[in-house]
Each structure stands twice: as C-alpha cells, then as structure tokens.
Design a protein around this motif. Structure first.
Motif, PDB file in Angstrom:
ATOM      1  N   THR A 145       0.979  -1.264  -0.033  1.00 57.58           N
ATOM      2  CA  THR A 145      -0.380  -0.111   0.376  1.00 57.58           C
ATOM      3  C   THR A 145       0.826   1.139  -0.480  1.00 57.58           C
ATOM      4  OG1 THR A 145      -1.944  -1.311   1.460  1.00 57.58           O
ATOM      5  CG2 THR A 145      -1.423   1.810   1.115  1.00 57.58           C
ATOM      6  N   PRO A 146       0.254   2.173  -1.041  1.00 58.18           N
ATOM      7  CA  PRO A 146       1.346   3.413  -0.667  1.00 58.18           C
ATOM      8  C   PRO A 146       1.090   3.952   0.468  1.00 58.18           C
ATOM      9  CG  PRO A 146       0.046   3.236  -2.590  1.00 58.18           C
ATOM     10  CD  PRO A 146      -0.279   2.100  -2.117  1.00 58.18           C
ATOM     11  N   SER A 147       2.330   4.874   0.907  1.00 59.16           N
ATOM     12  CA  SER A 147       2.623   5.148   2.162  1.00 59.16           C
ATOM     13  C   SER A 147       2.572   6.585   1.760  1.00 59.16           C
ATOM     14  CB  SER A 147       2.979   4.485   3.085  1.00 59.16           C
ATOM     15  OG  SER A 147       4.294   4.148   3.167  1.00 59.16           O
ATOM     16  N   GLU A 148       2.308   7.758   3.105  1.00 60.65           N
ATOM     17  CA  GLU A 148       3.217   8.994   2.928  1.00 60.65           C
ATOM     18  C   GLU A 148       4.661   9.425   3.881  1.00 60.65           C
ATOM     19  OE1 GLU A 148       2.050  14.052   3.701  1.00 60.65           O
ATOM     20  OE2 GLU A 148       0.483  12.054   3.852  1.00 60.65           O
ATOM     21  N   PHE A 149       5.683   9.748   3.370  1.00 57.93           N
ATOM     22  CA  PHE A 149       6.240  10.039   3.339  1.00 57.93           C
ATOM     23  C   PHE A 149       6.527  11.316   5.332  1.00 57.93           C
ATOM     24  CE2 PHE A 149      10.484  12.615   5.425  1.00 57.93           C
ATOM     25  CZ  PHE A 149      10.932  11.757   5.745  1.00 57.93           C
ATOM     26  N   LYS A 150       6.980  10.732   6.231  1.00 54.14           N
ATOM     27  CA  LYS A 150       6.568  11.627   7.586  1.00 54.14           C
ATOM     28  C   LYS A 150       7.936  11.270   8.424  1.00 54.14           C
ATOM     29  CE  LYS A 150       1.604  11.420   8.024  1.00 54.14           C
ATOM     30  NZ  LYS A 150       0.391  11.128   8.641  1.00 54.14           N
ATOM     31  N   ILE A 151       7.839  12.673   8.990  1.00 49.93           N
ATOM     32  CA  ILE A 151       9.565  12.777   9.331  1.00 49.93           C
ATOM     33  C   ILE A 151       9.366  12.703  10.757  1.00 49.93           C
ATOM     34  CG2 ILE A 151      10.719  14.357   8.362  1.00 49.93           C
ATOM     35  CD1 ILE A 151      10.076  16.159  10.517  1.00 49.93           C
ATOM     36  N   PRO A 152       9.858  11.174  11.614  1.00 54.53           N
ATOM     37  CA  PRO A 152      10.043  10.497  12.901  1.00 54.53           C
ATOM     38  C   PRO A 152       9.502  11.946  14.199  1.00 54.53           C
ATOM     39  CG  PRO A 152      12.015   9.882  12.154  1.00 54.53           C
ATOM     40  CD  PRO A 152      11.524  10.780  11.197  1.00 54.53           C
ATOM     41  N   THR A 153       9.034  11.872  15.164  1.00 60.67           N
ATOM     42  CA  THR A 153       9.056  13.369  16.054  1.00 60.67           C
ATOM     43  C   THR A 153      10.276  14.193  16.114  1.00 60.67           C
ATOM     44  OG1 THR A 153       6.564  12.165  16.602  1.00 60.67           O
ATOM     45  CG2 THR A 153       7.973  14.170  18.098  1.00 60.67           C
ATOM     46  N   HIS A 154      10.097  15.185  16.044  1.00 61.95           N
ATOM     47  CA  HIS A 154      11.361  15.742  16.200  1.00 61.95           C
ATOM     48  C   HIS A 154      10.680  16.632  17.654  1.00 61.95           C
ATOM     49  CE1 HIS A 154      14.982  18.666  16.070  1.00 61.95           C
ATOM     50  NE2 HIS A 154      14.960  17.828  15.138  1.00 61.95           N
ATOM     51  N   LYS A 155      11.026  16.876  18.541  1.00 59.43           N
ATOM     52  CA  LYS A 155      10.781  17.897  19.973  1.00 59.43           C
ATOM     53  C   LYS A 155      11.175  18.831  19.489  1.00 59.43           C
ATOM     54  CE  LYS A 155      11.722  18.285  24.911  1.00 59.43           C
ATOM     55  NZ  LYS A 155      12.620  17.820  25.721  1.00 59.43           N
ATOM     56  N   TYR A 156      11.596  19.651  18.711  1.00 63.14           N
ATOM     57  CA  TYR A 156      12.061  20.966  18.518  1.00 63.14           C
ATOM     58  C   TYR A 156      11.719  21.240  17.243  1.00 63.14           C
ATOM     59  CZ  TYR A 156      14.571  20.881  23.561  1.00 63.14           C
ATOM     60  OH  TYR A 156      14.666  20.443  24.107  1.00 63.14           O
ATOM     61  N   GLY A 157      10.835  20.579  16.428  1.00 58.71           N
ATOM     62  CA  GLY A 157      10.569  20.507  15.512  1.00 58.71           C
ATOM     63  C   GLY A 157      10.579  21.706  14.152  1.00 58.71           C
ATOM     64  N   ILE A 158       9.171  22.369  15.529  1.00 54.95           N
ATOM     65  CA  ILE A 158       8.310  23.735  14.990  1.00 54.95           C
ATOM     66  C   ILE A 158       9.738  25.308  14.805  1.00 54.95           C
ATOM     67  CG2 ILE A 158       7.188  25.552  15.890  1.00 54.95           C
ATOM     68  CD1 ILE A 158       5.874  22.863  14.549  1.00 54.95           C
ATOM     69  N   GLN A 159      10.554  25.073  16.098  1.00 53.04           N
ATOM     70  CA  GLN A 159      11.843  25.940  16.348  1.00 53.04           C
ATOM     71  C   GLN A 159      12.983  25.624  15.289  1.00 53.04           C
ATOM     72  OE1 GLN A 159      10.562  24.489  18.704  1.00 53.04           O
ATOM     73  NE2 GLN A 159       9.852  25.576  20.450  1.00 53.04           N
ATOM     74  N   LEU A 160      13.264  24.405  14.472  1.00 49.52           N
ATOM     75  CA  LEU A 160      13.719  24.371  13.472  1.00 49.52           C
ATOM     76  C   LEU A 160      13.284  24.808  12.092  1.00 49.52           C
ATOM     77  CD1 LEU A 160      16.346  22.593  12.557  1.00 49.52           C
ATOM     78  CD2 LEU A 160      15.660  20.506  12.441  1.00 49.52           C
ATOM     79  N   ALA A 161      12.212  24.543  11.745  1.00 51.91           N
ATOM     80  CA  ALA A 161      11.204  24.798  11.260  1.00 51.91           C
ATOM     81  C   ALA A 161      11.710  26.378  10.695  1.00 51.91           C
ATOM     82  CB  ALA A 161      10.208  24.436  10.516  1.00 51.91           C
ATOM     83  N   VAL A 162      11.765  26.852  11.464  1.00 53.93           N
ATOM     84  CA  VAL A 162      11.650  28.846  11.609  1.00 53.93           C
ATOM     85  C   VAL A 162      13.231  28.849  10.871  1.00 53.93           C
ATOM     86  CG1 VAL A 162      12.192  30.535  12.611  1.00 53.93           C
ATOM     87  CG2 VAL A 162       9.712  29.613  13.150  1.00 53.93           C
ATOM     88  N   TYR A 163      14.633  28.667  11.892  1.00 54.00           N
ATOM     89  CA  TYR A 163      15.325  28.499  10.621  1.00 54.00           C
ATOM     90  C   TYR A 163      15.738  27.998   9.938  1.00 54.00           C
ATOM     91  CZ  TYR A 163      15.876  27.952  16.714  1.00 54.00           C
ATOM     92  OH  TYR A 163      15.460  27.246  17.849  1.00 54.00           O
ATOM     93  N   TYR A 164      15.477  27.489   9.444  1.00 54.81           N
ATOM     94  CA  TYR A 164      15.913  26.384   7.701  1.00 54.81           C
ATOM     95  C   TYR A 164      14.182  27.458   7.254  1.00 54.81           C
ATOM     96  CZ  TYR A 164      18.001  22.287   8.991  1.00 54.81           C
ATOM     97  OH  TYR A 164      19.076  21.390   8.991  1.00 54.81           O
TER      98      TYR A 164
END
Length: 292
Positions: A145-164
């Motif tokens: 069955t096809p599956s969508e890519f999802k990254i493992p849970t990142h504790k500081y993902g919200i903040q890291l997204a802002v930096y990028y």
C-alpha cells in the motif's frame, strides 16, 4: 519608631520564582539556537543577508535532534521504497490478469465428481488451504500500500522549521533559489502548517520558472491562511501564468503534431490542409472532409 513590616510569603517566593525561570531559560536546549536566530534577525533587518545566513545556520547546528540532511536522506530512502512498491504492485497486477484468463473446460470424470463432493463436505482440508493462500495475498497487498513520508517526531521541530525558513529567505535575496527550495521543503516537513515556508518556496519556484509548483504552494498557503489578501493575489496571478503556459504548451504540441502529419502525408502528395474539420453544433462531434 517606625514598625518594620516583614515580607509576606508571596513576596519571598517571587524572587525565587523569577530566578528559577531565568535558570530554566538559560538551561533550555535551544537557548543557543534562539540567540543565534535573534542575532540573525537583526542582520536580516539591516539587509546583511550573508551574516544572517551564517547565524541561521548556527541556529540549525546548535538545535538538538536530527537536521535537514538526515531528514532529506530519510525522504529519499522512502521514495526509493515507494518506487519499488509500485513496481511490485505492477508485477502483482500483471500476474493476476494473466491468471484470470479463462481455462479450457475438460471432461468431468467420475473421480472429479467424487473429489468435488468431498470438497463440499470439507473432508480433506483443501478449502482451508485455499483460504490460507488468500490471506497471504491480502497481507502482501497491505505491504504494498502506498504511504506518505512523515519524519520522526522532532521535539524542537517547530523551532527548527523557523531556522530553515529564515535561512531560505536569505537565499532568496542571494538568488540561490534551488537551495531556498530545499530549505523550505525541510521547514515544511518539520511543520506542514508553516504558511511562510510555503510562500517562500512559492517565490523560489516562480523564480525558476516552475509555475505549476509555485501555484500549488500558493494554494496551500491560502488554504492555511484563507483571509490573507496578499496570498490570494499570488494565487490569482500565478493561475493566469499557469493558464498561459498550458495554452502555449498546447499550441506547441498541436504544431508538432501538424508537422508530423504533414511529413507523413507528404509522401502521398498531401498535407493536413487537404482535410477540413467542421464541428457539428448539435452533437459536438467533428466531420472531416477532403478538399482537393
């Protein structure tokens, strides 16, 4: 003499609580990253995009957890697995189509009739074996069955997204659009609801003449922020650009098909100009007539 009023219990606790908050802020795992981001913002506001880029990079490096390179490697591995699964589905479906071909009927003998009677009574267990095979096929289907890519849970993902995303803004100003697209993609993977990252990637896509992708990101940003008038303007503008691109592509395709048709008909001393297509207004179909 003036009476000295002893401090209340709440007053005694207030400095201790303030000190505790300050210590927690100092001990925060992303306090260094946040400081780099703050300094990067100052440089960005002054138009010093190179120094801002370096500071946002420092913020990324100082942030605990996986970074963009690892995330993109995981995504690449997932896409490779999905391509392999797609190939396996194709082979499976091809086998099933071949197995569905009607088999020639053979004459039923008395032994066949006896065997059918036994199977209907459930006497030899073959029916159960067939069920087992069916269950195995079902499990195989689940694995493919096809599956969508999802990254493992990142504790500081919200903040890291802002930096990028902030670093991508610097890259846009430096006209490094491909790098900006990748930084925005990482930011979106970390935070799929990050409107600003979609808008920045939209800009990079448009700068690299990828109007279809730019329109897609603009629509996604508008979906996240429906009241944003600026984003709505981007959607309307990019929709016109994409419509014009598709119309131009259609004209080019029809031109190539016409050239191909003329090259074939030329062998017989004809061309497409010898054929006239006229649409029937009542049915919408076309009648083709030959003109000498």
């Amino acid at each position: 003499a003036t009476a000295v009023v002893p401090p209340s219990k709440a007053q005694e606790q207030q400095p201790r609580q303030q000190q505790k908050v300050e210590e927690e802020e100092e001990e925060s795992p992303i306090s260094a990253s946040e400081e780099f981001k703050r300094r990067g913002n100052d440089f960005f506001k002054r138009g010093d995009y190179l120094n801002a880029y370096d500071l946002y990079s420092d913020a990324i490096d100082a942030c605990p957890g996986m970074k963009g390179e690892e995330i993109m490697t995981l995504k690449s591995d997932h896409e490779l697995q999905e391509r392999e699964k797609a190939n396996q589905r194709y082979l499976r479906d091809s086998d099933r189509r071949r197995n569905k071909k009607p088999q020639p009927q053979s004459k039923i003998t008395s032994s066949d009739e006896e065997q059918n009677a036994v199977n209907q009574d459930g006497g030899d267990g073959d029916k159960n074996d067939n069920n087992d095979d069916h269950e195995d096929d079902s499990n195989d289907d689940d694995d493919l069955t096809p599956s969508e890519f999802k990254i493992p849970t990142h504790k500081y993902g919200i903040q890291l997204a802002v930096y990028y995303s902030n670093r991508a803004a610097c890259l846009l100003h430096e006209c490094r659009y491909d790098e900006a697209i990748q930084d925005c993609e990482i930011a979106i993977l970390l935070n799929p609801k990050y409107t600003k990252a979609y808008v920045r990637r939209m800009t990079a896509y448009e700068k690299t003449d990828q109007s279809e992708e730019a329109l897609r990101d603009a629509k996604e940003a508008l979906n996240l922020d429906p009241q944003n008038k600026e984003i709505r303007k981007h959607v309307n503008r990019l929709q016109k650009v994409e419509d014009e691109r598709m119309e131009k592509l259609k004209e080019e395709t029809m031109g190539k098909l016409k050239d191909l048709g003329n090259s074939i008909l030329g062998n017989f001393g004809l061309s497409l100009d010898n054929f006239k297509a006229q649409q029937d207004p009542s049915t919408g179909s076309y009648n083709i007539s030959f003109q000498n």
